[in-house]
Design a protein around this motif. Structure first.
Motif, short mmCIF file in Angstrom:
data_model
loop_
_atom_site.label_atom_id
_atom_site.label_comp_id
_atom_site.label_asym_id
_atom_site.label_seq_id
_atom_site.Cartn_x
_atom_site.Cartn_y
_atom_site.Cartn_z
N UNK A 507 52.06 55.51 58.49
CA UNK A 507 52.21 56.13 57.17
C UNK A 507 50.90 56.12 56.38
N UNK A 508 49.97 55.25 56.77
CA UNK A 508 48.67 55.18 56.10
C UNK A 508 47.54 55.67 57.02
N UNK A 509 47.94 56.48 58.04
CA UNK A 509 46.98 57.06 58.98
C UNK A 509 46.14 55.98 59.66
N UNK A 510 46.81 54.88 60.02
CA UNK A 510 46.12 53.79 60.72
C UNK A 510 46.88 53.50 62.02
N UNK A 511 46.19 52.89 62.98
CA UNK A 511 46.82 52.54 64.24
C UNK A 511 46.81 51.03 64.43
N UNK A 522 42.23 37.80 58.38
CA UNK A 522 42.25 37.93 56.93
C UNK A 522 43.67 38.05 56.39
N UNK A 523 44.50 38.83 57.09
CA UNK A 523 45.89 39.00 56.66
C UNK A 523 46.68 37.71 56.82
N UNK A 524 46.46 36.99 57.92
CA UNK A 524 47.15 35.71 58.15
C UNK A 524 46.81 34.72 57.05
N UNK A 525 45.51 34.66 56.68
CA UNK A 525 45.09 33.76 55.61
C UNK A 525 45.70 34.19 54.28
N UNK A 526 45.71 35.53 54.03
CA UNK A 526 46.26 36.06 52.77
C UNK A 526 47.73 35.67 52.60
N UNK A 527 48.49 35.72 53.69
CA UNK A 527 49.91 35.40 53.63
C UNK A 527 50.20 33.92 53.89
N UNK A 528 49.16 33.13 54.13
CA UNK A 528 49.29 31.69 54.36
C UNK A 528 50.26 31.39 55.51
N UNK A 547 56.33 48.09 55.62
CA UNK A 547 55.55 48.98 54.77
C UNK A 547 54.64 48.22 53.81
N UNK A 548 55.14 47.11 53.28
CA UNK A 548 54.32 46.30 52.38
C UNK A 548 53.14 45.67 53.12
N UNK A 549 53.41 45.14 54.31
CA UNK A 549 52.34 44.53 55.11
C UNK A 549 51.32 45.61 55.49
N UNK A 550 51.82 46.80 55.88
CA UNK A 550 50.91 47.91 56.23
C UNK A 550 50.04 48.29 55.03
N UNK A 551 50.63 48.31 53.85
CA UNK A 551 49.86 48.63 52.64
C UNK A 551 48.80 47.58 52.38
N UNK A 552 49.16 46.32 52.58
CA UNK A 552 48.19 45.23 52.39
C UNK A 552 47.02 45.38 53.37
N UNK A 553 47.33 45.70 54.63
CA UNK A 553 46.27 45.90 55.62
C UNK A 553 45.40 47.09 55.21
N UNK A 554 46.02 48.15 54.75
CA UNK A 554 45.29 49.34 54.29
C UNK A 554 44.32 48.98 53.17
N UNK A 560 40.48 48.63 48.63
CA UNK A 560 41.04 49.35 47.50
C UNK A 560 41.41 48.39 46.38
N UNK A 561 41.17 48.84 45.13
CA UNK A 561 41.53 48.05 43.97
C UNK A 561 42.77 48.58 43.27
N UNK A 562 43.30 49.76 43.74
CA UNK A 562 44.46 50.33 43.06
C UNK A 562 45.75 50.07 43.85
N UNK A 563 45.73 48.98 44.60
CA UNK A 563 46.89 48.67 45.42
C UNK A 563 48.10 48.31 44.57
N UNK A 564 49.27 48.80 44.98
CA UNK A 564 50.50 48.43 44.27
C UNK A 564 50.73 46.92 44.41
N UNK A 565 50.11 46.33 45.44
CA UNK A 565 50.30 44.91 45.64
C UNK A 565 49.44 44.10 44.68
N UNK A 566 48.47 44.77 44.02
CA UNK A 566 47.57 44.04 43.13
C UNK A 566 47.69 44.55 41.70
#
Length: 719
Positions: A507-511, A522-528, A547-554, A560-566
């Motif tokens: 959905x974010x054009x990533x593989x 980085x993601x493992x550390x972010x999610x502890x 979808x949330x994890x994919x967005x975080x990776x994106x 990006x600074x405009x993440x819905x997660x931030x």
């Protein structure tokens, strides 16, 4: 301090079966323990040292070896004094130190609640038992003396300790065949748990005893004379059931006290097993036997090694007579269980090590039970699961079934073919696909009965069925099935999580294959989390949304600074998490239902607001129920410090100053008011809607109770 007569009593009992050098070591242990506990007092008012001495005296009554008595005297030294395990090794040797260490609680660890602490202490004790079963014998004696002095505790603490005694320690004593300790633990636990019932039953028994004495004497004389005529030397004893046994029979069999007292119980003790069967024939010729009430525990002993013949007879005056027939050796095992043939009682060799003796049948069964506990422990998810499984295992009304080779397998009543399979071996259980009982195919959920021959039909593929958990009864079967399924579920969840994340990334054009090790770390550390596989497992189990994890990776990849997660994060990062697993996410609490800690909740994903938390009974939740891809199960974290809005509706009398009265009472509960809205309901009552800020459901309940007690408040409810 009491005079040291307790030590004299201990030495006197120990001198009956121990050598002088062992008695000197016991005295040295007393001197060391007295110095270590110097200045410490028990709540009973005496010096603390007399508690461990009393524990050792209980063990001397069942003639345990000198190392057990020394360890009993020192069993609280490591836990309650500055001395360490190494100090005990230096003075009294490795064996004593290991026993003391096994009895010592996990006092230096912190637990979330008393139940978890109890469970973890029990798990530690079981592991110590597996190395030396004397650990549990000392623990039983320790609990018995604590129960004897329980009266100085607060009533609530008495009940908690009594419940633990009745649920764990008395059944362990029964499983190890130590009836003398079991009976006293049960009666003391019954007295502390239900003091009024105990007192009533005790008075009734004392009153009835005088009325029954003549009948008991008459039956005793008849049995004794018949055995004398048959030239069978025997000791016939009229025995009374202990109070807890009477209470259980009355409660679970719905019998009145008079019905219980119609049963007269006798024990006949002889010299040989052959004489046991001769006695059985004699009493059956004296009084008619009750059909179906004969049990031969000599040919097939109980799981704790208990052996006796049991029979019920029609006696004079319409009374029932229960008779137990056993040898002197069987009687010793019945009273003292595993301690009756104690392997460590033997004298020492010149090297100072115990002489190796063949294990008795009782000791073999005890070792098998401890081994079974270890298997349950390995399969349990945590200490609380383990303790619950052990409680199930400790209350067996047993049956005896046979393998095709004629071996006896002991199972609790209600056990199924699956329980039998796991009792034989874990892999036999995992591979079970069918069963024959007495050469006939039966469903796996069928309850087995004593005397049946059970044959398990196996498959090479090990694949237990999750539905078995609905009907298995043994703790071992349940824990092993759960352990297998948990491991399988973990692998399956990781595979599913990977597929869901691949879809989310598209959905974010990533593989998925394009994720580098640096991004993953980085993601493992972010999610502890522990690892990338752990993250995939949580996605597969629905604990995190792909979808949330994919967005975080994106966002990590693009910076990006405009993440819905931030951008929509409303929680202060310095504050502890409120919702489990939401590291880095925006979390909002729905204004329609105002969820607070303690409510059952569900989370929904919104592109604008991030993760929105609703109460599960919220009306707005219904529209999402058919779209599982949009919601996930969430849980509250513990130790939450922030406040939450809750809307209350009060129906109050139309009185001047009503709002001020309500507001001042809310303020007394250290609660803020966010907003108030009021409208007239009729001439007498008004409806007042107030949004207050609370910490938890308990805090809210306290506020509502206080408001409800106000004379002007007719009704109050949470909206």
């Amino acid at each position: 301090m009491p005079t040291p007569t307790s030590l004299d009593d201990l030495i006197e009992k120990a001198s009956v079966y121990l050598k002088k050098r062992h008695l000197k070591q016991i005295k040295a242990a007393f001197e060391f323990g007295a110095e270590a506990h110097k200045g410490q007092m028990r709540k009973t008012g005496g010096a603390y040292i007399w508690h461990p001495v009393a524990v050792a005296e209980i063990l001397a009554d069942i003639q345990l070896d000198h190392e057990s008595l020394i360890a009993a005297i020192l069993h609280d030294v490591v836990e309650d004094t500055p001395y360490t395990k190494e100090d005990i090794i230096d003075r009294f040797g490795e064996n004593v130190a290991e026993i003391v260490d096994g009895v010592t609680k996990l006092g230096k660890l912190e637990f979330d609640n008393p139940q978890e602490a109890q469970a973890e202490n029990f798990r530690k004790m079981v592991l110590a038992m597996s190395r030396d079963i004397r650990v549990i014998l000392i623990k039983l004696a320790d609990r018995l003396h604590n129960m004897r002095t329980l009266g100085v505790m607060r009533p609530d603490k008495q009940r908690r300790i009594a419940r633990e005694t009745l649920e764990i320690y008395a059944p362990i004593a029964a499983r190890l065949g130590i009836n003398a300790i079991r009976i006293e633990l049960e009666d003391l636990g019954f007295k502390a748990m239900h003091p009024f019932r105990f007192a009533v039953l005790e008075r009734a028994v004392k009153k009835a005893r005088g009325n029954r004495a003549e009948i008991v004497e008459q039956i005793n004389e008849a049995i004794t004379n018949r055995l004398h005529d048959e030239n069978i030397p025997a000791n016939v004893i009229g025995r009374e059931k202990h109070l807890y046994s009477l209470y259980k029979k009355m409660k679970y069999k719905h019998l009145s006290f008079d019905e219980i007292l119609d049963i007269f119980a006798f024990r006949v003790v002889v010299n040989t097993a052959d004489e046991c069967y001769r006695v059985l024939g004699s009493v059956h010729s004296l009084y008619k036997p009750f059909p179906g009430r004969f049990k031969d525990y000599i040919a097939i002993p109980k799981s704790n090694g208990y052996q006796s013949l049991h029979t019920v007879l029609f006696g004079p005056f319409g009374a029932y007579i229960e008779i137990q027939i056993r040898t002197n050796e069987m009687h010793e095992v019945s009273e003292h269980g595993i301690a009756a043939h104690w392997v460590y009682k033997q004298d020492a060799t010149e090297e100072g090590r115990p002489i190796e003796q063949p294990l008795s049948a009782v000791e073999i069964r005890a070792q098998e039970w401890v081994k079974n506990l270890l298997e349950i422990q390995q399969g349990a998810g945590n200490s609380l699961d383990f303790l619950e499984n052990v409680k199930i295992d400790l209350f067996p009304n047993v049956i005896y079934v046979f393998t095709p080779k004629g071996d006896i397998i002991t199972l609790p009543a209600g056990a199924t073919a699956v329980d039998f399979a796991y009792a034989v071996h874990t892999n036999v259980g995992h591979g079970t696909v069918g069963c024959r009982v007495d050469k006939k195919l039966i469903p796996l959920r069928t309850h087995l009965e004593s005397g049946q021959t059970v044959e398990i039909i196996r498959s090479k593929e090990l694949q237990p069925n999750p539905s078995w958990l609905q009907f298995v009864t043994t703790a071992k079967a349940r824990s092993q099935i759960r352990a297998f399924l948990k491991n399988q579920q973990s692998a399956s969840a990781q595979a599913l999580g990977k597929r869901l994340l691949e879809k989310g990334l598209r959905n974010f054009n990533m593989s998925y294959t394009g994720l580098t090790d640096v991004i993953r770390e980085g993601i493992v550390v972010e999610f502890k989390l522990e690892s990338w596989d752990h993250l995939l497992e949580e996605i597969g189990l629905g604990k995190r949304l792909a979808n949330l994890v994919a967005k975080q990776i994106h966002d990590v990849v693009l910076g990006s600074e405009d993440s819905i997660l931030k951008s929509h994060a409303v929680e202060d990062p310095s504050q502890p998490l409120v919702i489990s697993g939401t590291e880095g996410m925006a979390v909002n609490y729905a204004g329609c239902c105002h969820p607070i800690p303690g409510d059952e909740i569900i989370g929904f994903i919104s592109a604008e607001k991030g993760l929105v938390i609703h109460r599960q009974e919220c009306k707005n939740v219904k529209q999402f129920k058919n779209h599982p891809e949009k919601w996930l199960d969430v849980n509250w974290e513990e130790n939450i410090t922030q406040t939450f809005d809750v809307e209350l509706q009060l129906e109050i009398l139309n009185r001047r100053g009503a709002l001020a009265t309500v507001a001042s009472n809310i303020a007394e509960m250290k609660t803020d008011i966010d907003r108030v809205r009021s409208e007239d309901k009729d001439e007498t009552y008004s409806l007042m809607n107030i949004v207050v800020r609370v910490h938890t459901r308990k805090h809210l309940a306290d506020v509502m109770r206080k408001l409800k007690r106000l004379p002007i408040v007719e009704k109050i409810q949470r909206l």
